[in-house]
Motif scaffolding. Structure first.
Motif, short mmCIF file in Angstrom:
data_model
loop_
_atom_site.label_atom_id
_atom_site.label_comp_id
_atom_site.label_asym_id
_atom_site.label_seq_id
_atom_site.Cartn_x
_atom_site.Cartn_y
_atom_site.Cartn_z
N ALA A 1 -0.08 8.84 6.39
CA ALA A 1 -0.31 7.69 7.26
C ALA A 1 -1.47 6.84 6.78
N VAL A 2 -2.13 7.23 5.71
CA VAL A 2 -3.31 6.51 5.24
C VAL A 2 -2.88 5.36 4.33
N CYS A 3 -3.12 4.14 4.79
CA CYS A 3 -2.75 2.95 4.02
C CYS A 3 -3.48 2.95 2.69
N THR A 4 -2.78 2.60 1.64
CA THR A 4 -3.35 2.61 0.30
C THR A 4 -4.22 1.39 0.01
N HIS A 5 -4.32 0.47 0.97
CA HIS A 5 -5.17 -0.69 0.79
C HIS A 5 -6.63 -0.34 1.10
N LEU A 6 -6.94 -0.08 2.39
CA LEU A 6 -8.32 0.24 2.76
C LEU A 6 -8.44 1.47 3.65
N GLY A 7 -7.36 2.27 3.77
CA GLY A 7 -7.45 3.55 4.45
C GLY A 7 -7.20 3.56 5.95
N CYS A 8 -6.76 2.45 6.52
CA CYS A 8 -6.38 2.48 7.95
C CYS A 8 -5.11 3.33 8.10
N ASN A 9 -4.81 3.77 9.30
CA ASN A 9 -3.58 4.53 9.53
C ASN A 9 -2.43 3.58 9.85
N VAL A 10 -1.32 3.78 9.14
CA VAL A 10 -0.13 2.96 9.37
C VAL A 10 0.59 3.45 10.61
N GLU A 11 1.49 2.61 11.11
CA GLU A 11 2.28 2.91 12.31
C GLU A 11 3.76 2.92 11.95
N TRP A 12 4.53 3.71 12.69
CA TRP A 12 5.99 3.76 12.57
C TRP A 12 6.55 2.50 13.20
N THR A 13 7.33 1.73 12.44
CA THR A 13 7.89 0.46 12.94
C THR A 13 9.32 0.28 12.47
N GLU A 14 10.11 1.32 12.48
CA GLU A 14 11.44 1.24 11.89
C GLU A 14 12.30 0.16 12.53
N GLY A 15 11.96 -0.34 13.68
CA GLY A 15 12.77 -1.37 14.32
C GLY A 15 12.80 -2.68 13.58
N SER A 16 11.85 -2.92 12.66
CA SER A 16 11.86 -4.16 11.90
C SER A 16 12.96 -4.10 10.84
N PRO A 17 13.39 -5.27 10.31
CA PRO A 17 14.54 -5.29 9.39
C PRO A 17 14.45 -4.33 8.21
N GLN A 18 13.32 -4.28 7.48
CA GLN A 18 13.22 -3.40 6.32
C GLN A 18 12.06 -2.42 6.43
N ALA A 19 10.97 -2.86 6.99
CA ALA A 19 9.76 -2.04 6.99
C ALA A 19 9.88 -0.89 7.97
N ALA A 20 9.50 0.29 7.53
CA ALA A 20 9.48 1.47 8.38
C ALA A 20 8.08 1.76 8.88
N PHE A 21 7.07 1.30 8.11
CA PHE A 21 5.67 1.55 8.45
C PHE A 21 4.88 0.27 8.23
#
Length: 126
Positions: free
Chosen positions: A65-85
């Motif tokens: 869940a650790v974002c590779t940009h600056l280390g924030c935690n990503v969220e589950w968003t599978e409802g969007s067209p392509q993005a899951a996180f």
């Protein structure tokens, strides 16, 4: 199991599920794969968060869940067209395999195969 969103940058309560190393990856004892379209959080042995998911089409897996940009935690968003996180800090978006789709993140999230093994879930790095 209900869908769980993860708060960004370390806020929020720690997940109750804890992964342990098992030689070939990790095992989450006493866990069940989520229902289709849902995700749950867990912690790795180093206390960093992960997301165990099952897509609406039934594909299961896990990501760091650790974002590779600056280390924030990503969220589950599978409802969007392509993005899951997605990362709530700087809007990076990732697919089910953790590959970056947009935003400032350029590196993928660590991605794991997740399989049910009796009363446990086993994770293997892909």
């Amino acid at each position: 199991m209900g869908a769980v969103l993860i708060a960004g940058c370390g806020s929020g309560a720690a997940p109750a599920l804890k992964a342990k190393e098992n030689g070939q990856g990790f095992i989450i004892a006493g866990a069940q794969l989520p229902n289709a379209g849902e995700a749950v959080t867990f912690t790795f042995p180093d206390d960093k968060q992960g997301i165990l998911y099952r897509s609406k089409l039934g594909q299961s897996g896990a990501v760091s869940a650790v974002c590779t940009h600056l280390g924030c935690n990503v969220e589950w968003t599978e409802g969007s067209p392509q993005a899951a996180f997605s990362c709530p800090c700087h809007q990076s978006q990732f697919d089910l395999e953790g590959k970056p789709l947009s935003g400032p993140a350029k590196k993928p999230l660590a991605h794991y195969a997740a399989t049910q093994n009796g009363k446990d879930v086993e994770l293997k790095l892909l």
